[in-house]
Design a protein around this motif. Structure first.
Motif, PDB file in Angstrom:
ATOM      1  N   LYS A  18      43.594  67.134  90.036  1.00  0.00           N
ATOM      2  CA  LYS A  18      42.762  67.847  90.997  1.00  0.00           C
ATOM      3  C   LYS A  18      42.455  69.249  90.489  1.00  0.00           C
ATOM      4  O   LYS A  18      43.227  69.826  89.711  1.00  0.00           O
ATOM      5  N   VAL A  19      41.314  69.744  90.935  1.00  0.00           N
ATOM      6  CA  VAL A  19      40.909  71.106  90.586  1.00  0.00           C
ATOM      7  C   VAL A  19      41.745  72.065  91.435  1.00  0.00           C
ATOM      8  O   VAL A  19      41.836  71.890  92.653  1.00  0.00           O
ATOM      9  N   ALA A  51      25.406  75.054  85.207  1.00  0.00           N
ATOM     10  CA  ALA A  51      25.536  73.606  85.398  1.00  0.00           C
ATOM     11  C   ALA A  51      27.003  73.164  85.376  1.00  0.00           C
ATOM     12  O   ALA A  51      27.361  72.139  85.932  1.00  0.00           O
ATOM     13  N   ARG A  52      27.839  73.946  84.699  1.00  0.00           N
ATOM     14  CA  ARG A  52      29.248  73.558  84.589  1.00  0.00           C
ATOM     15  C   ARG A  52      30.101  74.818  84.668  1.00  0.00           C
ATOM     16  O   ARG A  52      29.616  75.927  84.436  1.00  0.00           O
ATOM     17  N   SER A  79      33.489  71.416  90.517  1.00  0.00           N
ATOM     18  CA  SER A  79      34.265  72.605  90.164  1.00  0.00           C
ATOM     19  C   SER A  79      34.954  73.206  91.382  1.00  0.00           C
ATOM     20  O   SER A  79      35.734  74.141  91.259  1.00  0.00           O
ATOM     21  N   ARG A  80      34.678  72.680  92.557  1.00  0.00           N
ATOM     22  CA  ARG A  80      35.317  73.202  93.765  1.00  0.00           C
ATOM     23  C   ARG A  80      36.809  72.855  93.784  1.00  0.00           C
ATOM     24  O   ARG A  80      37.206  71.764  93.356  1.00  0.00           O
ATOM     25  N   VAL A  81      37.599  73.797  94.287  1.00  0.00           N
ATOM     26  CA  VAL A  81      39.042  73.574  94.390  1.00  0.00           C
ATOM     27  C   VAL A  81      39.307  72.336  95.249  1.00  0.00           C
ATOM     28  O   VAL A  81      38.617  72.111  96.246  1.00  0.00           O
ATOM     29  N   ALA A 116      39.398  73.015  81.912  1.00  0.00           N
ATOM     30  CA  ALA A 116      38.369  72.055  81.525  1.00  0.00           C
ATOM     31  C   ALA A 116      37.023  72.506  82.067  1.00  0.00           C
ATOM     32  O   ALA A 116      36.961  73.151  83.120  1.00  0.00           O
ATOM     33  N   TYR A 117      35.978  72.189  81.336  1.00  0.00           N
ATOM     34  CA  TYR A 117      34.635  72.385  81.879  1.00  0.00           C
ATOM     35  C   TYR A 117      34.263  71.136  82.656  1.00  0.00           C
ATOM     36  O   TYR A 117      34.413  70.029  82.145  1.00  0.00           O
TER      37      TYR A 117
END
Lengths: 127, 360
Positions: free
Chosen positions: B352-353, B280-281, B334-336, B327-328
Motif C-alpha cells: 500500500k501507498v 502523470a506519475r 499515488s494517493r496514500v 516507487a514511481y
C-alpha cells in the motif's frame, strides 16, 4: 576467517550439502552469509517440486542484496526450515546448524557428491 | 580506483569494502542493522569523502547559481545551507546537491560523487562570465558525517564553534581539533540529527582521531554506506541514480519544496508546464503487506496486473522491521492507502501507498 566444516560438501554458489540418511540438507556457507550481511528474509517456494541441478530453489534477501539459491544436485524439495520464516537471522548466526535451508530427496542417490567440492577445494575457491 | 583519506582506518576497523562511484568505500563494519540502530540511538561516523565539492565565487556567483539551481538562492543567507537541484532544459534532474553560502559572492556546492564530472561540465557550459570562478576542490577535500542524537557530545569538546545552538541547515567555519578552516554544518542524510564536517584532506588523521576520543558512553561507532542507505530510505530521502535522474523531474519526485518556480532557472518552463497540466506519475512510499522485499527495478502493478510504474529503492527497514520502498506510480495510485502489487520474481506481493517519510 570463516568456518568450513570438513564433513560437508560445497558448491561454487556457496552452498553446503550434508548427507542425512537418504536425504540431503542444504544451506549456505559461513563465507556466503558473511558476504551477504544481515539476512532479513528467506524465500523458498519450491516445496514438493522436483528440480534439476543448478535450478533456483529460492532466494535469500539481505538488507542490501538478494541472492538466488541453486540446487546443488537434482532432487525433490521435501522440507523447508520453517524456523527461518520468523528467524531468518539464523542463517547468519548458525549457517551450518539451525540456519539450514532445505531438505532434498535426491533424484539419483548414487550421484551424491560427484559434482560437489570438498572443504579444501571450496576453501581454495574463496581465498 | 580512488581512495579516501580514511581508507586505512576502514580496513583496520575490519570494514567490508565496495567500489562506489570509483572509490573504495566502506559498505559495513559490524553489520548494517547494528550500524543503523546505533545511528538512530547513539551516534555514527560516516566517511563521505567521495562526495564532490565545488567553489563558485565572484560578484555574480549568486545570480549564476540562481539560473542553474531550482531553489531560491537569493533567500540563502550567509552561514546557511540549502538543499536544491540542477535541472536540464526538460526539467530532468542533473543532480541534487547542497549549496552553502560561504561569504558575499562565494558558495560551495556539494554534489554526488558519481556526478562530479557531469556537473562540472554543465556548470562550465552555462557559466557565461569569466568573472565567475568555478573550482573543483573535491580531490583535496575530506568529509565526515557524524550522525545521531549524541553527535553534539562527540564533536563539541573539540571546537569553540557553537554547535549546540546551530540551527538545522546552518554552518560555521573554524578550528576543530586544532585544525583551522573546518566547516561544520547541521546537515545530514540520515534523519537522525547531527553534523557534517568538511576539511582539507591533510587534516583527516587528526580530525578522525579526535572524534574517536569520544567518551564510550556516547556509543560512537563507524557506519558504512549500507546503513547510510537504509537510514536515508526510512526518511524517504532521494538517492540520485535510483529515485531521481535526468528522466525524472523534481515535481514528480516530491521535490517541489526545493523548486521555486518564481525564480528563473534552466528547466523552469518545462516544470511550469508540468505543474499546470499536472504530473502523470509521482514518487511514493510503499509498504509491503506480505513477505518479500521490493528492489530497484521491480514493477508496480494494479489489481488487474497493469503496470503502474517501477520501484526505485527498496529495503527491509531496520527501524520498522517492514519492507519499504520508493516507487514511481501513475497518479491515481499515488494517493496514500492506494492498494498496489509489486512483482517480486514469480509472485505478486500486495503493498500500500504510505506517507513519506516512513519513519518520522
Amino acid at each position: 576467517m570463516s568456518e568450513l566444516p570438513k564433513d560437508l560438501h560445497y558448491t561454487l554458489e556457496h552452498e553446503w550439502v550434508k548427507k542425512e540418511d537418504d536425504l540431503i540438507k542444504i544451506g549456505i556457507t559461513d563465507f556466503a552469509q558473511g558476504e551477504l550481511g544481515d539476512i532479513v528474509y528467506v524465500d523458498i517456494d519450491t516445496l514438493d517440486q522436483e528440480l534439476e541441478a543448478g535450478e533456483v530453489f529460492g532466494t535469500v534477501e539481505a538488507v542490501k542484496t538478494v541472492s538466488d539459491l541453486f540446487m546443488p544436485i537434482a532432487g525433490t524439495v521435501v522440507e523447508i526450515n520453517e524456523k527461518l520464516e520468523d528467524e531468518p537471522e539464523l542463517v547468519n548466526s548458525d549457517p551450518y546448524g539451525e540456519g539450514w535451508i532445505i531438505l532434498v530427496k535426491p533424484t539419483d542417490p548414487q550421484d551424491f557428491a560427484s559434482k560437489l567440492l570438498t572443504a579444501e577445494q571450496y576453501q581454495s575457491k574463496i581465498s | 580506483m580512488k581512495f579516501t583519506p580514511f581508507y586505512e582506518m576502514h580496513v583496520n576497523l575490519g570494514a567490508k569494502m565496495l567500489e562506489f562511484a570509483g572509490f573504495q568505500m566502506p559498505m559495513s563494519y559490524r553489520g548494517v542493522k547494528i550500524e543503523h540502530h546505533n545511528v538512530r540511538n547513539n551516534v555514527g561516523v560516516f566517511d563521505v569523502s567521495h562526495m564532490g565539492q565545488f567553489i563558485v565565487r565572484g560578484p555574480k556567483s549568486g545570480e549564476f547559481l540562481e539560473a542553474v539551481t531550482t531553489n531560491n538562492v537569493a533567500k540563502l543567507e550567509k552561514g546557511q545551507a540549502q538543499y536544491t537541484c540542477m535541472t536540464n532544459e526538460n526539467g530532468g534532474i542533473i543532480d541534487d546537491l547542497l549549496l552553502y553560502h560561504l561569504l558575499d559572492g562565494a558558495y560551495m556546492l556539494v554534489v554526488n560523487a558519481s556526478n562530479i564530472e557531469k556537473d562540472l561540465n554543465w556548470l562550465k557550459q552555462h557559466k557565461e562570465s569569466d568573472e565567475i570562478e568555478l573550482i573543483d576542490i573535491s580531490a583535496k577535500t575530506a568529509m565526515l558525517a557524524v550522525q545521531g542524537p549524541n553527535a553534539l557530545q562527540v564533536l563539541a569538546p573539540h571546537t569553540d564553534m557553537d554547535l549546540e545552538n546551530m540551527s538545522y541547515y546552518h554552518f560555521d567555519k573554524g578550528i576543530f581539533a586544532g585544525q583551522d578552516k573546518v566547516l561544520v554544518s547541521a546537515t545530514g542524510y540520515t534523519g537522525a540529527g547531527g553534523f557534517e564536517l568538511y576539511f582539507a584532506s591533510s587534516k583527516s588523521e587528526t580530525i578522525w582521531n579526535a572524534i574517536w576520543e569520544s567518551d564510550e558512553k556516547w556509543g560512537l561507532q563507524a557506519a558504512g554506506l549500507a546503513a547510510r542507505d537504509t537510514l536515508r530510505l526510512e526518511k524517504a530521502y532521494c538517492l540520485y541514480g535510483n529515485d531521481i535522474d535526468e528522466s525524472t523531474s523534481p515535481l514528480e519526485a516530491g521535490l517541489a519544496w526545493i523548486t521555486d518556480l518564481k525564480t528563473d532557472f534552466i528547466g523552469r518552463e518545462m516544470l511550469l508546464k508540468q505543474k499546470s497540466s499536472g504530473v502523470a506519475r509521482r514518487l511514493v512510499g510503499l509498504e509491503l503487506l506480505e513477505k518479500g522485499i521490493a528492489r530497484k527495478g521491480y514493477e508496480v502493478l494494479d489489481e488487474s496486473g497493469q503496470v503502474l510504474g517501477q520501484v526505485t529503492s527498496g529495503t527491509m527497514s531496520p527501524s520498522l522491521n517492514k519492507a519499504i520502498a520508493l516507487a514511481y506510480v501513475n497518479k491515481p495510485y499515488s494517493r496514500v492507502d492506494s492498494r498496489v502489487w509489486v512483482q517480486i520474481r514469480n509472485k505478486r506481493v500486495p503493498a500500500k501507498v504510505v506517507k513519506r517519510p516512513f519513519v518520522s
